[in-house]
Design a protein around this motif. Structure first.
Motif, PDB file in Angstrom:
ATOM      1  N   LYS B 241       0.828  -1.198   0.000  1.00  6.51           N
ATOM      2  CA  LYS B 241       0.000   0.000   0.000  1.00  6.51           C
ATOM      3  C   LYS B 241       0.867   1.255   0.000  1.00  6.51           C
ATOM      4  O   LYS B 241       0.391   2.349  -0.277  1.00  6.51           O
ATOM      5  CB  LYS B 241      -0.938  -0.019   1.213  1.00  6.51           C
ATOM      6  N   LEU B 242       2.125   1.073   0.372  1.00  2.84           N
ATOM      7  CA  LEU B 242       3.042   2.206   0.306  1.00  2.84           C
ATOM      8  C   LEU B 242       4.455   1.711   0.022  1.00  2.84           C
ATOM      9  O   LEU B 242       4.918   0.764   0.651  1.00  2.84           O
ATOM     10  CB  LEU B 242       3.027   2.972   1.631  1.00  2.84           C
ATOM     11  N   ILE B 243       5.119   2.343  -0.949  1.00  2.00           N
ATOM     12  CA  ILE B 243       6.559   2.116  -1.125  1.00  2.00           C
ATOM     13  C   ILE B 243       7.246   3.327  -0.514  1.00  2.00           C
ATOM     14  O   ILE B 243       6.988   4.467  -0.893  1.00  2.00           O
ATOM     15  CB  ILE B 243       6.945   1.989  -2.606  1.00  2.00           C
ATOM     16  N   VAL B 263       5.316   6.978  -4.630  1.00  2.00           N
ATOM     17  CA  VAL B 263       6.452   6.527  -3.821  1.00  2.00           C
ATOM     18  C   VAL B 263       6.748   7.609  -2.778  1.00  2.00           C
ATOM     19  O   VAL B 263       6.741   8.802  -3.085  1.00  2.00           O
ATOM     20  CB  VAL B 263       7.704   6.297  -4.690  1.00  2.00           C
ATOM     21  N   ALA B 264       6.938   7.190  -1.533  1.00  4.03           N
ATOM     22  CA  ALA B 264       7.167   8.157  -0.462  1.00  4.03           C
ATOM     23  C   ALA B 264       8.591   8.069   0.045  1.00  4.03           C
ATOM     24  O   ALA B 264       9.258   7.047  -0.142  1.00  4.03           O
ATOM     25  CB  ALA B 264       6.204   7.909   0.692  1.00  4.03           C
ATOM     26  N   GLY B 265       9.073   9.129   0.651  1.00  3.04           N
ATOM     27  CA  GLY B 265      10.432   9.121   1.176  1.00  3.04           C
ATOM     28  C   GLY B 265      10.619  10.181   2.237  1.00  3.04           C
ATOM     29  O   GLY B 265       9.722  10.981   2.512  1.00  3.04           O
ATOM     30  N   ARG B 370       6.093  16.174  -2.822  1.00  2.00           N
ATOM     31  CA  ARG B 370       5.313  17.068  -1.972  1.00  2.00           C
ATOM     32  C   ARG B 370       5.293  16.554  -0.548  1.00  2.00           C
ATOM     33  O   ARG B 370       5.062  15.364  -0.307  1.00  2.00           O
ATOM     34  CB  ARG B 370       3.885  17.166  -2.493  1.00  2.00           C
ATOM     35  N   PRO B 371       5.544  17.456   0.425  1.00  2.52           N
ATOM     36  CA  PRO B 371       5.528  17.053   1.826  1.00  2.52           C
ATOM     37  C   PRO B 371       4.161  16.521   2.223  1.00  2.52           C
ATOM     38  O   PRO B 371       3.139  17.109   1.871  1.00  2.52           O
ATOM     39  CB  PRO B 371       5.836  18.355   2.569  1.00  2.52           C
ATOM     40  N   VAL B 372       4.143  15.370   2.936  1.00  2.00           N
ATOM     41  CA  VAL B 372       2.860  14.801   3.356  1.00  2.00           C
ATOM     42  C   VAL B 372       2.794  14.528   4.862  1.00  2.00           C
ATOM     43  O   VAL B 372       1.726  14.235   5.398  1.00  2.00           O
ATOM     44  CB  VAL B 372       2.562  13.485   2.611  1.00  2.00           C
ATOM     45  N   LEU B 382      -1.377  12.391   2.622  1.00  2.00           N
ATOM     46  CA  LEU B 382      -0.701  11.202   2.102  1.00  2.00           C
ATOM     47  C   LEU B 382      -1.686  10.376   1.290  1.00  2.00           C
ATOM     48  O   LEU B 382      -2.813  10.163   1.713  1.00  2.00           O
ATOM     49  CB  LEU B 382      -0.175  10.367   3.277  1.00  2.00           C
ATOM     50  N   ARG B 383      -1.248   9.942   0.101  1.00  2.00           N
ATOM     51  CA  ARG B 383      -2.094   9.018  -0.653  1.00  2.00           C
ATOM     52  C   ARG B 383      -1.817   7.603  -0.167  1.00  2.00           C
ATOM     53  O   ARG B 383      -0.769   7.024  -0.448  1.00  2.00           O
ATOM     54  CB  ARG B 383      -1.789   9.131  -2.142  1.00  2.00           C
ATOM     55  N   TYR B 384      -2.743   7.084   0.597  1.00  2.00           N
ATOM     56  CA  TYR B 384      -2.588   5.733   1.140  1.00  2.00           C
ATOM     57  C   TYR B 384      -3.916   5.028   1.048  1.00  2.00           C
ATOM     58  O   TYR B 384      -4.898   5.540   1.580  1.00  2.00           O
ATOM     59  CB  TYR B 384      -2.122   5.793   2.588  1.00  2.00           C
ATOM     60  N   PRO B 385      -4.035   3.895   0.414  1.00  2.36           N
ATOM     61  CA  PRO B 385      -2.977   3.194  -0.306  1.00  2.36           C
ATOM     62  C   PRO B 385      -2.556   3.894  -1.593  1.00  2.36           C
ATOM     63  O   PRO B 385      -3.386   4.483  -2.269  1.00  2.36           O
ATOM     64  CB  PRO B 385      -3.617   1.846  -0.626  1.00  2.36           C
TER      65      PRO B 385
END
Lengths: 285, 391, 299
Positions: B241-243, B263-265, B370-372, B382-385
């Motif tokens: 659901k999240l990378i 993709v998040a970081g 973009r900061p989430v 945050l886009r989750y999933p």
């Protein structure tokens, strides 16, 4: 069972690219008799060409394949003509230092021009996947595998059917005989070295799609290619594909089945190689 | 009397403005950390230009390359100390090299403004050294910041399983034990697998993860792994659901690749952060170099020089101890937010600049980062999933 | 011989030469020149039997880790010795299974050997793993010149071994083995013993160099200590300076390591382009290395 088959498939696909890079190395070693430490830089050339065409011309990496083949062939031939030819009769160690110097030079030239950054391309099919029942096959790895196979087959045909190819093989088998047969050994060397570079250049384009382009992209693959070439028997072109297969499958199996295996892949790769070399030496002697 | 004193201070200031203060800069301009090193140097030079243009103090930079290699860094540092005779050094980006520098630093005793070196092993090496100013957060700060995010993912989004891919060098493996333990304490089920950075072969490990069906695929590695993970996750049919990744930098062109979407970081800075100092930095950077940087080491270098100039001005003297004193009492706004030095959490070193608060989470959304998270920094939810399906 | 003595004397006196502001810098550069030159000589010692070793990075790493792990318990000198012996044990292990391999095959096998060892340094529970291993300076850091003279001692040992091998009957045994093992056997050379002994001696020196390096770098991690780059440097220096000799690697080390440091200082960005170009030019125009410049007495 499913996992095992999927693992074998993964290993098989990887073996294609390994074999492509290693075949080039085997060509320059088997025909010209040169251990080319700069082989990975030809690969880098292909990867950057693909990136630049994509980033600045919007060209699909598929177009870069042919161009990289030609460009790398040219650079390879030039390298042979300007640098390798003068040291053909020099001791092996001198030749190695020369190609090592070339590798440092090219890699750092790329660093100066592009920086050390990792760069990626984005063709639409990059993550496309074929699902065959329960199995998954990445379209790009599959394509790279098939293309590698096709290139290796045409190389094989070229070497066994064409007059020029026969000359290449003759030189590979005996460096004295061709002179007697009236074959221009120098032309053959040039061709073989150019072809070796061209294969690496094509592999570089593939890697730019599957992984990335950067000045150091060639290193790991060249290292493994040396291992494959050694396993195949130095300069033995026919042994390259099976050797690549053995090592790629070993990698895939270890990293799938061993807990923490991902960190052991390299070690297993080289352990297999070490044992094979030692085993063959003891049997052969 | 006051007037005379004022005049004196003014004269002193003038004297300072005329005799430039030599500042040594030792950064990896070649070798493994060259990308970050060059970014840092750009930031440092930009700040030095600005400071010199203002004219209150003058800085003269002496730059050397540490080659990301102790055998090159130690002589280069010695040269700064004995040939260029600087009392002040900015540098120490890679942890291993910084550790090697701890010997000569203690021998020559300069004011050392440390730009990177997050490994807490380095903190032990500089324990008790009085002139060590560490700007970058320590690794335990990074862990704390990431864990905050994971806590929110569990609480707000119901994430339960994490699969971790970590590269088996110092960067990926240093905190892995702690990470696993802490994630489990947060209620996560965790599976962790090491891999070799740059090999690009994740298919086997990802295939194995399929049975585990993780909610979050967390990767601790380098920029070279970003694209292979994004493609191969899809290719093996893994459906996280999240990378989420934590490389020091991201590949150039990744944001334009549709595979990066969702993709998040974690990072300490983005050129888009809505903070007055950061905007000023971005404008000045673009003006000087004609392009934008995404590397947070650029504003980090910029921040260090800016803080040094301010401390120098306040100290009114080029003496390293006076400057250190002024630096210790400094409070200023930076592209990362407010900066003030305090003893580190472990108490080993006295001057720690930034902490976990500068880290934030971002997501690649519609072609840019973009900061989430956390909420006070988020520009988007945050886009989750996330959608990592085949197309 | 005069050249060798001159160079050694220069190194012995370097700390006391009136070099002004550059003194401390040159001393640091000198230390790494000493270590890498000793490593290069130890590689040449093995190369004289025709074995192309890529395991010298591993011997260096074994010595570094052995010494680094033991210093806190045993003190400086015993730790160095132990590190060196560890490298020697590694060499015996490698040598005894690979003694039938030649040239490139041996090179690749030794490369594989060092890759496996590096993974072990990463995974074993007592090495500090990927995080790395802090190492205290020699003799508790009390004597600033200690590491320099330790490095000097390592080079002295390397030179002494190399001179011995050059001047005793061992030279003939080595040369015969290098040129043709079959012929050497006929001549009564115990090929296996010669190869194994050369590898052992080389590894002991490489291990010592690694140990001193650890005490100067103060920190080890497997990627750096067992780096392939180090193994390649060990082979580049002798080829550049002049193979199968004592003076060649010695000259090569001083020039090449010094040159790299100098280029990095003066050219900075892209200095390695120049370095690579110089290597190429050297091979094209000085096929016998720097020794060729000296009007080649013995090759």
């Amino acid at each position: 069972m499913e996992l095992l088959l999927q693992t074998l498939l993964n290993g098989l696909l990887m073996a294609g690219v390994y074999a492509l890079v290693a075949t080039g190395l085997a060509l320059s070693l088997g025909v010209v008799g040169i251990v080319n430490f700069a082989h990975g830089e030809f690969l880098m050339l292909g990867a950057f060409l693909s990136y630049l065409l994509f980033a600045f011309r919007g060209l699909d990496p598929l177009f870069a394949l042919g161009l990289a083949f030609l460009a790398a062939f040219l650079v390879g031939a030039l390298t042979y003509w300007g640098l390798i030819r003068p040291v053909l009769k020099a001791p092996e160690l001198n030749q190695m230092l020369l190609t090592f110097g070339l590798s440092i030079l090219l890699q750092n030239l790329a660093l100066l021009l592009f920086g050390a950054d990792t760069r990626v391309v984005a063709p639409p099919y990059q993550a496309a996947t074929l699902a065959l029942g329960p199995f998954f096959l990445g379209a790009v790895p599959l394509g790279a595998f098939l293309l590698s196979l096709a290139l290796l087959l045409s190389l094989q045909l070229f070497l066994t059917r064409s007059r020029l190819g026969l000359a290449v093989r003759a030189v590979a088998q005996n460096r004295l005989a061709p002179g007697l047969l009236g074959i221009e050994a120098e032309g053959v060397y040039l061709l073989a070295f150019g072809l070796a570079a061209a294969l690496a250049g094509v592999a570089g384009v593939m890697l730019s799609v599957m992984l990335y382009a950067s000045p150091s992209v060639g290193f790991l693959f060249t290292l493994k290619s040396f291992a494959i070439v050694a396993l195949a028997g130095l300069g033995n072109l026919k042994g390259v594909v099976p050797a690549a297969l053995v090592l790629a499958l070993a990698e895939a199996l270890v990293s799938t089945y061993l807990p923490g295996g991902g960190g052991l892949v390299e070690a297993v790769f080289f352990l297999v190689l070490f044992l094979a070399l030692v085993g063959r030496a003891w049997r052969g002697a | 009397m006051r007037k005379a004193l004022g005049l004196l201070v003014f004269a002193l200031g003038l004297a300072l403005a005329q005799t430039p203060l030599k500042v040594g800069v030792i950064l990896p301009l070649s070798g493994a950390s060259a990308v970050a090193g060059k970014a840092a140097l750009n930031g440092i030079q930009l700040a030095a230009d600005e400071v010199n243009a203002q004219g209150r103090v003058r800085l003269e930079l002496v730059v050397v390359d540490d080659g990301t290699d102790p055998a090159k860094a130690v002589p280069a540092f010695t040269k700064l100390m004995t040939v260029d005779r600087v009392d002040l050094v900015i540098g120490g980006l890679a942890s291993g090299v910084t550790f090697a520098l701890s010997g000569p630093v203690k021998q020559y005793g300069p004011l050392f403004l440390c730009i990177g070196a997050a490994s807490s092993v380095v903190e032990q090496a500089f324990e008790g050294y009085p002139l060590f100013f560490h700007y970058h957060p320590w690794d335990y700060h990074n862990v704390a910041a990431a864990l905050q995010f994971f806590q929110s993912l569990a609480k707000d989004h119901g994430a339960k399983k994490v699969a971790i891919l970590y590269e088996d060098g110092p960067f990926g493996s240093a905190g892995i034990g702690v990470y696993k333990q802490q994630l489990e304490r947060l209620g996560y089920q965790v599976q962790a697998e090491p891999y070799k950075a740059g090999s690009g072969q994740f298919t086997p490990i990802l295939t194995r993860f399929r049975a585990f069906a993780p909610d979050i695929l967390y990767w601790i590695g380098y920029d070279v792994d970003a694209l292979p993970i994004a493609t191969q996750t899809r290719q093996v049919g893994l459906r996280p659901k999240l990378i989420y990744g934590a490389p020091p930098s991201w590949p150039i062109g990744f944001e334009k690749n549709p595979l990066s979407n969702d993709v998040a970081g974690m990072t300490a800075w983005l050129p888009t952060v809505p903070n007055a100092e950061s905007r000023r930095f971005v404008d000045a950077y673009r003006k000087k170099y004609g392009e934008l940087t995404e590397e947070y080491m650029a504003p980090m270098g910029y921040t260090i020089v800016k803080s040094l100039a301010l401390a120098l001005e306040r100290a009114g003297s080029a003496d390293k101890n006076r400057i250190a004193e002024a630096l210790a009492g400094l409070r200023m706004n930076t592209p990362f937010g407010p900066l003030a030095f305090k003893p580190s959490d472990t108490g080993r070193t006295k001057y720690q600049g930034f902490g976990p608060e500068i880290w934030f989470q971002f997501q690649y959304l519609e072609g840019s980062r973009r900061p989430v998270f956390p909420k006070d920094k988020a520009a988007r939810p945050l886009r989750y999933p996330g959608e990592y399906y085949l197309r | 011989m005069r050249g060798i003595l001159g160079l050694l004397l220069l190194f012995a006196l370097l700390p006391f030469l009136p070099l002004g502001a550059w003194g401390a810098f040159l001393l640091d550069v000198g230390l790494f020149i000493l270590l890498f030159t000793a490593l290069a000589l130890s590689w040449d010692l093995v190369a004289r039997t025709g074995q192309l070793s890529l395991a010298h990075g591993a011997f260096f790493g074994l010595g570094a880790y052995g010494a680094g792990l033991m210093v806190p318990h045993l003190g400086t000198l015993p730790a160095l010795l132990l590190g060196s012996l560890l490298a020697g044990a590694g060499a015996l292990l490698l040598g005894s299974v690979t003694l039938r391999l030649h040239g490139l095959y041996f090179a690749i096998a030794s490369l594989a050997f060092s890759e496996v060892l590096r993974t072990m340094a990463l995974k074993l529970p007592f090495t500090g793993g990927p995080i790395g291993l802090p190492v205290p300076p020699p003799f508790g850091g009390g004597w600033p010149l200690a590491s320099y003279y330790l490095a000097f001692a390592v080079l002295l040992l390397a030179v002494a071994l190399s001179l011995w091998a050059e001047r005793s009957s061992f030279r003939l045994a080595q040369a015969a083995t290098r040129q043709s093992e079959a012929v050497a056997r006929v001549l009564g050379v115990r090929v296996v013993r010669v190869k194994l002994l050369s590898l052992l001696l080389g590894s002991l020196v490489a291990g010592l160099a690694g140990g001193v390096y650890a005490m100067k770098a103060l920190f080890l991690n497997p990627y750096e200590a067992f780096s392939l780059g180090r193994a390649v440097e060990a082979l580049v220096i002798p080829i550049f300076g002049g193979l199968y000799s004592t003076l060649g690697p010695l000259l090569g080390g001083v020039v090449l390591v010094g040159l790299e440091q100098a280029l990095r200082l003066w050219i900075q960005e892209g200095y390695l382009v120049v370095y690579g170009a110089l290597l190429i030019l050297a091979i094209l125009f000085l096929p016998r290395g720097l020794l060729g410049l000296l009007g080649g007495r013995r090759g």
